[in-house]
Motif scaffolding. Structure first.
Motif, PDB file in Angstrom:
ATOM      1  N   VAL A 110       0.857  -1.189   0.000  1.00 21.02           N
ATOM      2  CA  VAL A 110       0.000   0.000   0.000  1.00 21.02           C
ATOM      3  C   VAL A 110       0.890   1.234   0.000  1.00 21.02           C
ATOM      4  CG1 VAL A 110      -1.917  -1.140   1.199  1.00 21.02           C
ATOM      5  CG2 VAL A 110      -0.196   0.068   2.519  1.00 21.02           C
ATOM      6  N   ASN A 111       0.368   2.324  -0.585  1.00 27.33           N
ATOM      7  CA  ASN A 111       1.151   3.556  -0.557  1.00 27.33           C
ATOM      8  C   ASN A 111       0.899   4.291   0.758  1.00 27.33           C
ATOM      9  OD1 ASN A 111      -1.130   5.285  -0.818  1.00 27.33           O
ATOM     10  ND2 ASN A 111      -1.111   5.039  -3.034  1.00 27.33           N
ATOM     11  N   VAL A 112       1.678   5.297   1.031  1.00 28.36           N
ATOM     12  CA  VAL A 112       1.612   6.013   2.299  1.00 28.36           C
ATOM     13  C   VAL A 112       0.225   6.607   2.526  1.00 28.36           C
ATOM     14  CG1 VAL A 112       2.537   7.968   3.609  1.00 28.36           C
ATOM     15  CG2 VAL A 112       4.089   6.489   2.333  1.00 28.36           C
ATOM     16  N   HIS A 113      -0.358   7.199   1.495  1.00 31.75           N
ATOM     17  CA  HIS A 113      -1.688   7.803   1.648  1.00 31.75           C
ATOM     18  C   HIS A 113      -2.717   6.747   2.047  1.00 31.75           C
ATOM     19  CE1 HIS A 113      -5.022  10.518   1.087  1.00 31.75           C
ATOM     20  NE2 HIS A 113      -5.599   9.610   0.300  1.00 31.75           N
ATOM     21  N   GLN A 114      -2.698   5.590   1.397  1.00 39.13           N
ATOM     22  CA  GLN A 114      -3.617   4.510   1.747  1.00 39.13           C
ATOM     23  C   GLN A 114      -3.364   4.040   3.180  1.00 39.13           C
ATOM     24  OE1 GLN A 114      -2.490   1.913  -1.496  1.00 39.13           O
ATOM     25  NE2 GLN A 114      -4.618   1.877  -2.223  1.00 39.13           N
ATOM     26  N   ALA A 115      -2.107   3.942   3.545  1.00 40.88           N
ATOM     27  CA  ALA A 115      -1.768   3.481   4.889  1.00 40.88           C
ATOM     28  C   ALA A 115      -2.296   4.448   5.948  1.00 40.88           C
ATOM     29  CB  ALA A 115      -0.260   3.306   5.028  1.00 40.88           C
ATOM     30  N   LYS A 116      -2.167   5.752   5.694  1.00 38.86           N
ATOM     31  CA  LYS A 116      -2.672   6.743   6.643  1.00 38.86           C
ATOM     32  C   LYS A 116      -4.191   6.708   6.707  1.00 38.86           C
ATOM     33  CE  LYS A 116      -0.854  10.670   5.433  1.00 38.86           C
ATOM     34  NZ  LYS A 116      -0.118  11.925   5.207  1.00 38.86           N
ATOM     35  N   THR A 117      -4.824   6.537   5.568  1.00 37.66           N
ATOM     36  CA  THR A 117      -6.286   6.548   5.507  1.00 37.66           C
ATOM     37  C   THR A 117      -6.890   5.302   6.142  1.00 37.66           C
ATOM     38  OG1 THR A 117      -6.183   7.843   3.468  1.00 37.66           O
ATOM     39  CG2 THR A 117      -8.263   6.747   3.949  1.00 37.66           C
ATOM     40  N   HIS A 118      -6.269   4.169   5.951  1.00 38.25           N
ATOM     41  CA  HIS A 118      -6.833   2.889   6.395  1.00 38.25           C
ATOM     42  C   HIS A 118      -5.962   2.207   7.455  1.00 38.25           C
ATOM     43  CE1 HIS A 118      -9.714   3.144   3.136  1.00 38.25           C
ATOM     44  NE2 HIS A 118      -8.708   3.422   2.311  1.00 38.25           N
ATOM     45  N   PHE A 119      -5.291   3.002   8.288  1.00 38.68           N
ATOM     46  CA  PHE A 119      -4.347   2.431   9.240  1.00 38.68           C
ATOM     47  C   PHE A 119      -4.990   1.400  10.166  1.00 38.68           C
ATOM     48  CE2 PHE A 119      -1.878   2.460  13.223  1.00 38.68           C
ATOM     49  CZ  PHE A 119      -0.677   1.983  12.718  1.00 38.68           C
ATOM     50  N   SER A 120      -6.164   1.704  10.708  1.00 33.36           N
ATOM     51  CA  SER A 120      -6.818   0.772  11.634  1.00 33.36           C
ATOM     52  C   SER A 120      -7.112  -0.558  10.957  1.00 33.36           C
ATOM     53  CB  SER A 120      -8.116   1.373  12.177  1.00 33.36           C
ATOM     54  OG  SER A 120      -7.832   2.492  12.976  1.00 33.36           O
ATOM     55  N   LYS A 121      -7.589  -0.513   9.733  1.00 33.20           N
ATOM     56  CA  LYS A 121      -7.887  -1.739   8.992  1.00 33.20           C
ATOM     57  C   LYS A 121      -6.599  -2.523   8.716  1.00 33.20           C
ATOM     58  CE  LYS A 121      -8.728  -2.121   4.481  1.00 33.20           C
ATOM     59  NZ  LYS A 121      -9.291  -1.876   3.175  1.00 33.20           N
ATOM     60  N   LEU A 122      -5.546  -1.820   8.312  1.00 34.59           N
ATOM     61  CA  LEU A 122      -4.269  -2.475   8.041  1.00 34.59           C
ATOM     62  C   LEU A 122      -3.674  -3.072   9.314  1.00 34.59           C
ATOM     63  CD1 LEU A 122      -2.731   0.137   5.587  1.00 34.59           C
ATOM     64  CD2 LEU A 122      -3.687  -2.109   5.010  1.00 34.59           C
ATOM     65  N   LEU A 123      -3.842  -2.374  10.413  1.00 26.42           N
ATOM     66  CA  LEU A 123      -3.353  -2.874  11.697  1.00 26.42           C
ATOM     67  C   LEU A 123      -4.076  -4.165  12.078  1.00 26.42           C
ATOM     68  CD1 LEU A 123      -1.389  -2.203  13.987  1.00 26.42           C
ATOM     69  CD2 LEU A 123      -3.227  -0.928  15.068  1.00 26.42           C
ATOM     70  N   ALA A 124      -5.369  -4.217  11.854  1.00 31.28           N
ATOM     71  CA  ALA A 124      -6.133  -5.434  12.140  1.00 31.28           C
ATOM     72  C   ALA A 124      -5.675  -6.576  11.237  1.00 31.28           C
ATOM     73  CB  ALA A 124      -7.622  -5.167  11.952  1.00 31.28           C
ATOM     74  N   GLN A 125      -5.401  -6.272   9.975  1.00 29.31           N
ATOM     75  CA  GLN A 125      -4.914  -7.304   9.054  1.00 29.31           C
ATOM     76  C   GLN A 125      -3.549  -7.827   9.500  1.00 29.31           C
ATOM     77  OE1 GLN A 125      -4.929  -5.389   5.226  1.00 29.31           O
ATOM     78  NE2 GLN A 125      -7.070  -5.929   4.806  1.00 29.31           N
ATOM     79  N   ALA A 126      -2.678  -6.923   9.925  1.00 28.05           N
ATOM     80  CA  ALA A 126      -1.355  -7.334  10.399  1.00 28.05           C
ATOM     81  C   ALA A 126      -1.484  -8.203  11.644  1.00 28.05           C
ATOM     82  CB  ALA A 126      -0.485  -6.116  10.674  1.00 28.05           C
ATOM     83  N   HIS A 127      -2.378  -7.811  12.532  1.00 33.94           N
ATOM     84  CA  HIS A 127      -2.587  -8.588  13.756  1.00 33.94           C
ATOM     85  C   HIS A 127      -3.095  -9.994  13.429  1.00 33.94           C
ATOM     86  CE1 HIS A 127      -3.351  -9.347  17.959  1.00 33.94           C
ATOM     87  NE2 HIS A 127      -4.597  -9.694  17.676  1.00 33.94           N
ATOM     88  N   ALA A 128      -3.838 -10.114  12.337  1.00 31.71           N
ATOM     89  CA  ALA A 128      -4.363 -11.415  11.910  1.00 31.71           C
ATOM     90  C   ALA A 128      -3.317 -12.248  11.176  1.00 31.71           C
ATOM     91  CB  ALA A 128      -5.593 -11.206  11.027  1.00 31.71           C
ATOM     92  N   GLY A 129      -2.121 -11.678  10.940  1.00 27.76           N
ATOM     93  CA  GLY A 129      -1.047 -12.444  10.317  1.00 27.76           C
ATOM     94  C   GLY A 129      -0.637 -11.978   8.935  1.00 27.76           C
ATOM     95  N   GLN A 130      -1.338 -10.991   8.380  1.00 29.05           N
ATOM     96  CA  GLN A 130      -1.009 -10.476   7.047  1.00 29.05           C
ATOM     97  C   GLN A 130       0.186  -9.527   7.131  1.00 29.05           C
ATOM     98  OE1 GLN A 130      -2.768 -10.990   3.929  1.00 29.05           O
ATOM     99  NE2 GLN A 130      -0.886 -10.083   3.227  1.00 29.05           N
ATOM    100  N   GLU A 131       1.108  -9.630   6.211  1.00 30.60           N
ATOM    101  CA  GLU A 131       2.239  -8.707   6.145  1.00 30.60           C
ATOM    102  C   GLU A 131       1.878  -7.568   5.202  1.00 30.60           C
ATOM    103  OE1 GLU A 131       6.753  -9.645   5.968  1.00 30.60           O
ATOM    104  OE2 GLU A 131       6.069  -9.417   3.909  1.00 30.60           O
ATOM    105  N   ILE A 132       2.033  -6.331   5.662  1.00 30.20           N
ATOM    106  CA  ILE A 132       1.700  -5.139   4.889  1.00 30.20           C
ATOM    107  C   ILE A 132       3.000  -4.389   4.613  1.00 30.20           C
ATOM    108  CG2 ILE A 132       0.304  -3.044   4.794  1.00 30.20           C
ATOM    109  CD1 ILE A 132      -1.416  -5.537   5.326  1.00 30.20           C
ATOM    110  N   ILE A 133       3.250  -4.083   3.327  1.00 34.29           N
ATOM    111  CA  ILE A 133       4.415  -3.283   2.946  1.00 34.29           C
ATOM    112  C   ILE A 133       3.917  -1.881   2.625  1.00 34.29           C
ATOM    113  CG2 ILE A 133       6.319  -2.990   1.304  1.00 34.29           C
ATOM    114  CD1 ILE A 133       6.581  -5.521   3.002  1.00 34.29           C
ATOM    115  N   VAL A 134       4.493  -0.887   3.278  1.00 37.25           N
ATOM    116  CA  VAL A 134       4.149   0.512   3.013  1.00 37.25           C
ATOM    117  C   VAL A 134       5.202   1.068   2.067  1.00 37.25           C
ATOM    118  CG1 VAL A 134       3.722   2.784   4.015  1.00 37.25           C
ATOM    119  CG2 VAL A 134       3.070   0.729   5.286  1.00 37.25           C
ATOM    120  N   ALA A 135       4.730   1.610   0.941  1.00 36.25           N
ATOM    121  CA  ALA A 135       5.644   2.120  -0.083  1.00 36.25           C
ATOM    122  C   ALA A 135       5.447   3.620  -0.268  1.00 36.25           C
ATOM    123  CB  ALA A 135       5.409   1.394  -1.398  1.00 36.25           C
ATOM    124  N   LYS A 136       6.534   4.295  -0.585  1.00 34.64           N
ATOM    125  CA  LYS A 136       6.503   5.727  -0.882  1.00 34.64           C
ATOM    126  C   LYS A 136       7.014   5.878  -2.300  1.00 34.64           C
ATOM    127  CE  LYS A 136       8.045  10.154   0.953  1.00 34.64           C
ATOM    128  NZ  LYS A 136       8.805  10.804   2.016  1.00 34.64           N
TER     129      LYS A 136
END
Length: 77
Positions: free
Chosen positions: A5-31
């Motif tokens: 995900v790009n930085v803007h998406q990460a900032k906008t959907h941080f809570s959702k991404l955090l929940a996905q990471a907690h569930a075991g998904q690896e999220i790469i933040v790109a700029k």
């Protein structure tokens, strides 16, 4: 598989991404398409540190005073 995900998406959907990471998904933040950071779950606590685990393993000599010449070597004043 990682999700990028790009930085803007990460900032906008941080809570959702955090929940996905907690569930075991690896999220790469790109700029600008360049990977910058990885959001991933923490390793489970393996109980690494355990207070008192080494109790009784130090000999009495450990608690004796150091010789004066050794103490002087530590004197920085």
């Amino acid at each position: 598989m990682s999700v990028v995900v790009n930085v803007h998406q990460a900032k906008t959907h941080f809570s959702k991404l955090l929940a996905q990471a907690h569930a075991g998904q690896e999220i790469i933040v790109a700029k600008a398409g360049v990977p910058y950071a990885r959001l991933m779950p923490l390793a489970a606590d393996t109980g690494g540190r355990q207070p008192g685990r080494l109790s009784g393993r130090l000999g009495d000599e450990f608690f004796e005073s150091l010789p004066d010449d050794e103490l002087d070597a530590w004197d920085f004043a």
